[in-house]
Design a protein around this motif. Structure first.
Motif, PDB file in Angstrom:
ATOM      1  N   GLY A 170      72.024  44.696  36.092  1.00 49.12           N
ATOM      2  CA  GLY A 170      72.850  44.894  37.289  1.00 49.12           C
ATOM      3  C   GLY A 170      72.345  44.183  38.526  1.00 49.12           C
ATOM      4  N   MET A 171      71.285  43.397  38.382  1.00 54.98           N
ATOM      5  CA  MET A 171      70.671  42.756  39.553  1.00 54.98           C
ATOM      6  C   MET A 171      71.595  41.732  40.215  1.00 54.98           C
ATOM      7  SD  MET A 171      67.590  43.954  40.059  1.00 54.98           S
ATOM      8  CE  MET A 171      66.659  42.699  40.922  1.00 54.98           C
ATOM      9  N   ALA A 172      72.561  41.200  39.441  1.00 52.10           N
ATOM     10  CA  ALA A 172      73.427  40.174  40.014  1.00 52.10           C
ATOM     11  C   ALA A 172      74.516  40.763  40.900  1.00 52.10           C
ATOM     12  CB  ALA A 172      74.047  39.342  38.898  1.00 52.10           C
ATOM     13  N   SER A 173      74.590  42.100  40.940  1.00 53.20           N
ATOM     14  CA  SER A 173      75.558  42.753  41.845  1.00 53.20           C
ATOM     15  C   SER A 173      74.794  43.493  42.931  1.00 53.20           C
ATOM     16  CB  SER A 173      76.410  43.783  41.098  1.00 53.20           C
ATOM     17  OG  SER A 173      76.614  43.411  39.793  1.00 53.20           O
ATOM     18  N   GLY A 174      75.559  44.045  43.840  1.00 50.36           N
ATOM     19  CA  GLY A 174      74.917  44.866  44.863  1.00 50.36           C
ATOM     20  C   GLY A 174      74.472  44.038  46.049  1.00 50.36           C
ATOM     21  N   PRO A 175      73.778  44.684  46.991  1.00 50.01           N
ATOM     22  CA  PRO A 175      73.436  44.019  48.249  1.00 50.01           C
ATOM     23  C   PRO A 175      72.522  42.803  48.100  1.00 50.01           C
ATOM     24  CG  PRO A 175      72.360  46.167  48.096  1.00 50.01           C
ATOM     25  CD  PRO A 175      73.323  46.090  46.962  1.00 50.01           C
ATOM     26  N   CYS A 176      71.761  42.751  47.021  1.00 52.71           N
ATOM     27  CA  CYS A 176      70.858  41.608  46.849  1.00 52.71           C
ATOM     28  C   CYS A 176      71.310  40.704  45.713  1.00 52.71           C
ATOM     29  CB  CYS A 176      69.429  42.089  46.586  1.00 52.71           C
ATOM     30  SG  CYS A 176      68.788  43.111  47.928  1.00 52.71           S
ATOM     31  N   GLY A 177      72.574  40.858  45.292  1.00 58.46           N
ATOM     32  CA  GLY A 177      73.099  40.082  44.176  1.00 58.46           C
ATOM     33  C   GLY A 177      72.997  38.592  44.408  1.00 58.46           C
ATOM     34  N   THR A 178      73.402  38.169  45.583  1.00 60.61           N
ATOM     35  CA  THR A 178      73.378  36.733  45.888  1.00 60.61           C
ATOM     36  C   THR A 178      71.957  36.197  45.844  1.00 60.61           C
ATOM     37  OG1 THR A 178      75.183  37.225  47.391  1.00 60.61           O
ATOM     38  CG2 THR A 178      74.234  35.013  47.523  1.00 60.61           C
TER      39      THR A 178
ATOM     40  N   SER B 100      66.624  53.019  28.519  1.00 58.21           N
ATOM     41  CA  SER B 100      66.925  52.129  29.632  1.00 58.21           C
ATOM     42  C   SER B 100      67.310  50.726  29.182  1.00 58.21           C
ATOM     43  CB  SER B 100      65.747  52.064  30.593  1.00 58.21           C
ATOM     44  OG  SER B 100      64.587  51.642  29.897  1.00 58.21           O
ATOM     45  N   GLU B 101      66.799  50.275  28.033  1.00 59.86           N
ATOM     46  CA  GLU B 101      67.173  48.932  27.599  1.00 59.86           C
ATOM     47  C   GLU B 101      68.647  48.884  27.218  1.00 59.86           C
ATOM     48  OE1 GLU B 101      64.324  50.511  26.717  1.00 59.86           O
ATOM     49  OE2 GLU B 101      63.228  49.262  25.332  1.00 59.86           O
ATOM     50  N   GLU B 102      69.143  50.015  26.774  1.00 59.26           N
ATOM     51  CA  GLU B 102      70.462  50.011  26.158  1.00 59.26           C
ATOM     52  C   GLU B 102      71.585  50.263  27.148  1.00 59.26           C
ATOM     53  OE1 GLU B 102      71.313  48.821  23.425  1.00 59.26           O
ATOM     54  OE2 GLU B 102      73.346  49.311  24.056  1.00 59.26           O
ATOM     55  N   SER B 103      71.378  51.260  27.997  1.00 57.32           N
ATOM     56  CA  SER B 103      72.478  51.676  28.854  1.00 57.32           C
ATOM     57  C   SER B 103      72.787  50.622  29.898  1.00 57.32           C
ATOM     58  CB  SER B 103      72.108  52.988  29.526  1.00 57.32           C
ATOM     59  OG  SER B 103      73.037  53.262  30.543  1.00 57.32           O
ATOM     60  N   ALA B 104      74.058  50.404  30.089  1.00 55.76           N
ATOM     61  CA  ALA B 104      74.468  49.417  31.084  1.00 55.76           C
ATOM     62  C   ALA B 104      74.111  49.856  32.481  1.00 55.76           C
ATOM     63  CB  ALA B 104      75.974  49.193  30.962  1.00 55.76           C
ATOM     64  N   SER B 105      73.752  51.135  32.629  1.00 55.92           N
ATOM     65  CA  SER B 105      73.480  51.653  33.958  1.00 55.92           C
ATOM     66  C   SER B 105      72.001  51.653  34.281  1.00 55.92           C
ATOM     67  CB  SER B 105      73.998  53.078  34.072  1.00 55.92           C
ATOM     68  OG  SER B 105      73.272  53.887  33.154  1.00 55.92           O
ATOM     69  N   GLU B 106      71.232  50.899  33.557  1.00 57.47           N
ATOM     70  CA  GLU B 106      69.776  50.843  33.760  1.00 57.47           C
ATOM     71  C   GLU B 106      69.440  50.580  35.226  1.00 57.47           C
ATOM     72  OE1 GLU B 106      66.279  48.287  31.693  1.00 57.47           O
ATOM     73  OE2 GLU B 106      67.968  47.171  32.462  1.00 57.47           O
ATOM     74  N   GLU B 107      68.491  51.344  35.756  1.00 58.77           N
ATOM     75  CA  GLU B 107      68.038  51.120  37.131  1.00 58.77           C
ATOM     76  C   GLU B 107      67.175  49.875  37.140  1.00 58.77           C
ATOM     77  OE1 GLU B 107      70.220  53.886  38.478  1.00 58.77           O
ATOM     78  OE2 GLU B 107      68.934  52.781  39.832  1.00 58.77           O
ATOM     79  N   PRO B 108      67.488  48.899  37.956  1.00 61.75           N
ATOM     80  CA  PRO B 108      66.673  47.684  37.971  1.00 61.75           C
ATOM     81  C   PRO B 108      65.357  47.931  38.678  1.00 61.75           C
ATOM     82  CG  PRO B 108      68.433  47.532  39.583  1.00 61.75           C
ATOM     83  CD  PRO B 108      68.605  48.864  38.904  1.00 61.75           C
ATOM     84  N   SER B 109      64.281  47.423  38.154  1.00 61.66           N
ATOM     85  CA  SER B 109      63.024  47.524  38.870  1.00 61.66           C
ATOM     86  C   SER B 109      62.725  46.134  39.375  1.00 61.66           C
ATOM     87  CB  SER B 109      61.938  48.085  37.954  1.00 61.66           C
ATOM     88  OG  SER B 109      61.037  47.092  37.581  1.00 61.66           O
ATOM     89  N   GLY B 110      62.889  45.945  40.640  1.00 62.70           N
ATOM     90  CA  GLY B 110      62.922  44.621  41.243  1.00 62.70           C
ATOM     91  C   GLY B 110      61.723  43.754  40.973  1.00 62.70           C
ATOM     92  N   ALA B 111      60.531  44.349  41.085  1.00 59.00           N
ATOM     93  CA  ALA B 111      59.322  43.541  41.045  1.00 59.00           C
ATOM     94  C   ALA B 111      59.192  42.713  39.775  1.00 59.00           C
ATOM     95  CB  ALA B 111      58.096  44.430  41.228  1.00 59.00           C
TER      96      ALA B 111
END
Lengths: 151, 378
Positions: free
Chosen positions: A58-66, A117-128
């Motif tokens: 999901g990192m490509a969406s949201g406030p930091c997607g760009t 977490s690997e499977e669910s599309a709703s995985e919380e991204p860990s940015g680092a």
């Protein structure tokens, strides 16, 4: 030796490790690489990055997607010897963005552990570790070169 | 939103504001069901009852449970069982008595085949819960500062607080004004395979009764489905025309011996084939406790470490003490085709399960299919 038991409509089989060592004779339908509906991997048939890939968490969406897309594209297409060394600016910009939203992008040690977490599309991204982890998925033949830029 | 004008492409709010739209997504979810007997029981009972669904319910229950001697959970599904286990753990440190009651024969009785539901129930009891099975509530009253729950078979249970986890009522309040079809079998707004209800209107999440091109018409109330269907609706609202294709999954954890992931239709009324790893002499209790939460433990070990023995108020169903359903995979069949799979204490194999469901093939020997999951490995 496996044991099998019937309880009404339910069948119960117990198997040992040895029972399951022989290769499976189960047959599967061949995957169509051009299946329009199937969730595609990280790279589309056209060669472009699939920003909807669940592997990107999901990192490509949201406030930091760009910011993420810019950093990740740069890294992906980087031809430098140390891959991504020409992308430090983009990674720094992305990090700055992630830090502005700690609730959305928790740091590794805050991230809740989830077995699925690997499977669910709703995985919380860990940015680092996001970018380094994704390269592992998309390019399994390369050695796991952790990009030092984002840590 | 209190009113929808479909032809005019606008909605009206309860303060009379109108909002017009090009496309509209309805994701109204649902509200927790209550038991009629509780609704009829009066103020004093209602005050001591929690309908468990939202974060606020959790927070208030968290506070309330610290001052109670006895809590009774009505409902034996995911919410009720997970909550019972969580409170049961707490009961080992405090005086709290945790009771769980439901009409089925065992926890997750509508999902797990009977033998597994029974085994799960034994595990829930080990978490410190007094489980009362085959319990139908007849009346609830408030007497001498206690709630009295009277069951249809005459049993009486006294408690301080009730938590009702008896299902979800999908919210279809807008159906009438919008002229939207409500499904009579599953509840919720009836939508097609692309999640569309009518021109310019899509529905996702708990409230959507949709057509799954592989498994047929369904309504799914799980978290991953909300994510998958929300995403699909968004894609289709912007022109994608994709049917529901990517199967969502769900999971549940009930204590240290029961953790599973599931996909597809897992209805206990379907015939099932369960393939389990046989416990070997090498699976020592010590080895098992060193593994994190998976693995097979001997009965004596879990009895030692469990909270002080809590006797159930009904005689325990016969449990085969030789067989432990430690790790395995369970296939749910409809007309000989696998329509649902549970990965029982086996993790990170969901893509294989998804592929099997997607293929929709008849497999002559499901044990051969089970081999693909490597259930003996971690």
């Amino acid at each position: 030796m496996s044991s099998i038991r019937q309880e009404g409509k339910d069948t119960i089989i117990f198997v040992t490790k040895e029972d399951h060592e022989t290769p499976s004779s189960a047959e599967f339908v061949e995957e169509d690489p051009n299946d329009p509906y199937e969730e595609q991997g990280l790279i589309l048939p056209s060669g472009e990055i699939n920003w909807n890939c669940p592997c990107l968490g999901g990192m490509a969406s949201g406030p930091c997607g760009t910011e993420f897309k810019e950093a990740f594209s740069c890294f992906h297409y980087s031809k430098e010897e140390v891959k991504g060394s020409d992308c430090l600016e983009q990674f720094r910009t992305m990090q700055e963005c992630l830090q502005r939203y700690p609730e959305l992008y928790p740091k590794e040690d805050d991230a809740p552990s989830s077995q699925t977490s690997e499977e669910s599309a709703s995985e919380e991204p860990s940015g680092a570790n996001a970018a380094a982890g994704f390269e592992k998925d998309s390019d399994p033949t390369r050695p796991n070169s952790e990009s030092s830029a984002e840590s | 939103v209190v009113h929808m004008d479909v032809r005019g492409n606008k909605v009206k709010l309860d303060d009379d504001t109108e909002i017009s739209y090009d496309k509209c997504l309805i994701a109204t979810g649902g509200v927790p069901r209550n038991l009629q007997v509780i609704e009829r029981a009066g103020e004093e009972v209602m005050k001591r009852t929690t309908l468990f669904r939202k974060i606020e319910d959790f927070k208030s229950l968290d506070k309330v449970s610290r001052n109670m001697k006895s809590i009774t959970i009505i409902g034996g599904g995911f919410l009720g069982s997970e909550l019972a286990c969580a409170l049961g753990r707490r009961s080992s440190e405090s005086e709290l008595e945790v009771i769980q009651m439901f009409p089925e024969k065992g926890n997750m009785g509508k999902v797990l085949p009977e033998y597994l539901s029974n085994w799960t129930t034994e595990n829930v009891k080990k978490e410190g819960v007094k489980v009362i099975t085959e319990a139908l509530v007849k009346t609830v009253s408030y007497k001498d500062d206690k709630l009295e729950i009277k069951l249809k078979d005459g049993r009486l249970v006294k408690t301080d607080h009730i938590v009702a986890a008896v299902g979800l009522e999908p919210n279809v309040d807008l159906a009438k004004s919008a002229g939207l079809e409500v499904d009579s079998d599953f509840g919720g707004y009836r939508v097609n395979a692309e999640l569309q209800a009518r021109s310019n209107i899509w529905v996702a999440g708990d409230a959507a009764c949709f057509y799954d091109i592989r498994l047929g018409r369904r309504r799914v109330e799980h978290h991953d489905h909300a994510v998958v269907s929300g995403r699909l609706a968004g894609e289709n609202m912007t022109g994608a025309s994709k049917p529901y294709w990517h199967q969502s999954m769900f999971w549940s954890d009930l204590g240290p011996d029961v953790g599973y992931e599931a996909i597809g239709i897992v209805d206990s009324s379907l015939p099932t084939v369960g393939v389990f790893a046989k416990a070997t002499a090498k699976d020592t209790p010590k080895a098992a406790t060193e593994e994190s939460g998976t693995g097979i433990r001997s009965e004596s070990e879990t009895e030692d470490t469990a909270s002080s023995a809590v006797a159930s108020t009904t005689p325990a169903p016969p449990v085969d003490h030789k067989e432990k359903y430690g790790k395995g995979v369970i296939f749910y069949l409809r007309d000989k085709v696998v329509v649902g799979i549970i990965l029982w204490n086996v993790f990170n194999r969901m893509p294989i399960a998804r592929k099997i469901i997607k293929d929709g093939e008849e497999h002559a020997d499901l044990n051969e299919v089970a081999k693909l999951f490597n259930i003996h490995e971690d």
